[in-house]
Write an enzyme that holds these catalytic residues in place. Structure first.
Site, PDB file in Angstrom:
ATOM      1  CG  HIS A 201      -1.819  -1.265   1.040  1.00 36.32           C
ATOM      2  ND1 HIS A 201      -2.841  -0.685   2.017  1.00 36.32           N
ATOM      3  CD2 HIS A 201      -2.173  -1.804   0.336  1.00 36.32           C
ATOM      4  CE1 HIS A 201      -3.530  -2.723   1.666  1.00 36.32           C
ATOM      5  NE2 HIS A 201      -3.128  -2.492   0.623  1.00 36.32           N
ATOM      6  CG  ASP A 296      -2.036   0.336   4.699  1.00 39.85           C
ATOM      7  OD1 ASP A 296      -1.586  -0.466   5.525  1.00 39.85           O
ATOM      8  OD2 ASP A 296      -2.754   0.987   4.160  1.00 39.85           O
TER       9      ASP A 296
END
Length: 372
Positions: A201, A296
């Site tokens: 990500h 993330d």
């Protein structure tokens, strides 16, 4: 045998898909979302439409923005909210949790179950609850409206672990009729380090940030991960695996994970991404105010980097992505994220880390220095 009942927490991409699927196959499902506006259409008409791998619809038992109503009397609480919301959600749920309830973070990112378990036990030490975390989300999916979701592909296997660790198989057996893909991990340290969202990500987002910020259309994985970006991601992944080896856990490379999870093969990660049908059609986000950065980085990469530093493991690729994210956003993610102090892991030896993950506490005193 009584069929289990579910609460789904969060009506975003994953929450809508999960609630729709579970109700579609016959489970009683409550869906909660904190923001009333986002769940109002389902309060008025509690029906979720599904397209893609699963076609049909599911009728919800309840849609609500009241957390007490959402979790009351249910067996399994499936949390799909971003990791930055885990702590506050744990505090909000804690007064209403009932003995025997199971909380499953989908996913926990890195250290999610540790954080949630500690938050609940701090205020309610006698509550008999289990907190589990999935290594990754079980679907590749998108909400197509506030009442509909498209499931591109279900993963073939997803590791799961619980605190206490001796409850992991119990959790998996309860989930199995709906989700046979869940398999047991050693403990939540294993699921935390095998966090592939941390690998797939932030780096593609930040390394394509110019295109994303101006809203240029492109497929996030198949076009956003070029050969050079793929090579960089493999360097990040090698650092993650080095930390996993030090912690004595089973690790799988991101490339091999794509094959195991999706059946996507390639000589390198770039080729495996291109050969993954589940990634085709997944568009890049429009703008940078997204979970791939604000979730993330602080809740996946920071705990990995922080833990690696405790054991003198160098993580230059991971650290470079954290630093770019900090420079772009102006946020000190090392300070704000799940560092080892926040997770209660500072000063622990490897065996103590696993004991803490398995029991939620340790029996031995912490070391003042770092012990590998």
């Amino acid at each position: 045998m009584k069929k289990v009942t579910y609460s789904i927490i969060g009506a975003g991409n994953g929450g809508i898909a999960m609630a729709g699927y579970l109700s579609h196959i016959g489970y009683d499902v409550n869906l909660y979302n904190r923001t009333l506006e986002n769940i109002q259409p389902l309060i008025e008409k509690p029906r979720i439409g599904l397209t893609g791998e699963i076609e049909g619809y599911g009728e919800l038992n309840l849609a609500t923005n009241n957390i007490k109503e959402a979790i009351e009397g249910t067996d399994i609480i499936m949390v799909t909210v971003p990791a930055m919301g885990h702590y506050n959600l744990a505090k909000a749920m804690a007064p209403y949790l009932e003995d025997g309830q199971i909380i499953v973070l989908n996913p926990g990112r890195t250290g999610g179950a540790l954080e949630v378990y500690a938050a609940i036990k701090k205020d309610y030490p006698n509550k008999n609850i289990v907190v589990a975390e999935a290594q990754t989300f079980i679907y590749a999916c998108r909400a197509t409206s506030r009442t509909d979701a498209h499931i591109f592909k279900s993963k073939k296997e997803v590791s799961l672990a619980a605190i206490p660790a001796n409850k992991t198989l119990d959790v998996i057996n309860l989930l199995k009729p709906a989700y046979p893909q869940f398999i047991p991990a050693r403990d939540v340290i294993e699921t935390s380090i095998n966090n592939y969202g941390a690998i797939f990500h932030p780096a593609p987002t930040l390394l394509n940030s110019g295109h994303i910020e101006r809203g240029a259309p492109f497929e996030y994985y198949t076009e956003g991960i070029t050969p050079s970006i793929g090579g960089f991601i493999e360097r990040m992944d090698a650092e993650r695996m080095a930390l996993g080896r030090l912690l004595n856990i089973n690790t799988l490379s991101a490339k091999d994970w794509l094959e195991e999870t999706y059946g996507a093969k390639g000589d390198n990660l770039y080729e495996a991404v291109q050969n993954n049908p589940a990634y085709h059609g997944l568009q890049a986000p429009k703008g940078l105010n997204i979970r791939y950065i604000y979730e993330d980085v602080p809740y996946s990469l920071v705990p990995m980097s922080s833990l690696a530093k405790q054991f003198n493991i160098e993580t230059p690729a991971i650290d470079s992505i954290i630093r770019i994210a900090e420079l772009i956003t102006g946020i000190d993610f090392y300070k704000e994220g799940r560092n080892i102090e926040r997770l209660g892991l500072k000063g622990l030896q490897v065996n103590q880390i696993h004991e803490f993950a398995e029991k939620g506490s340790i029996s031995e005193e912490r070391e003042e220095g770092v012990v590998a």
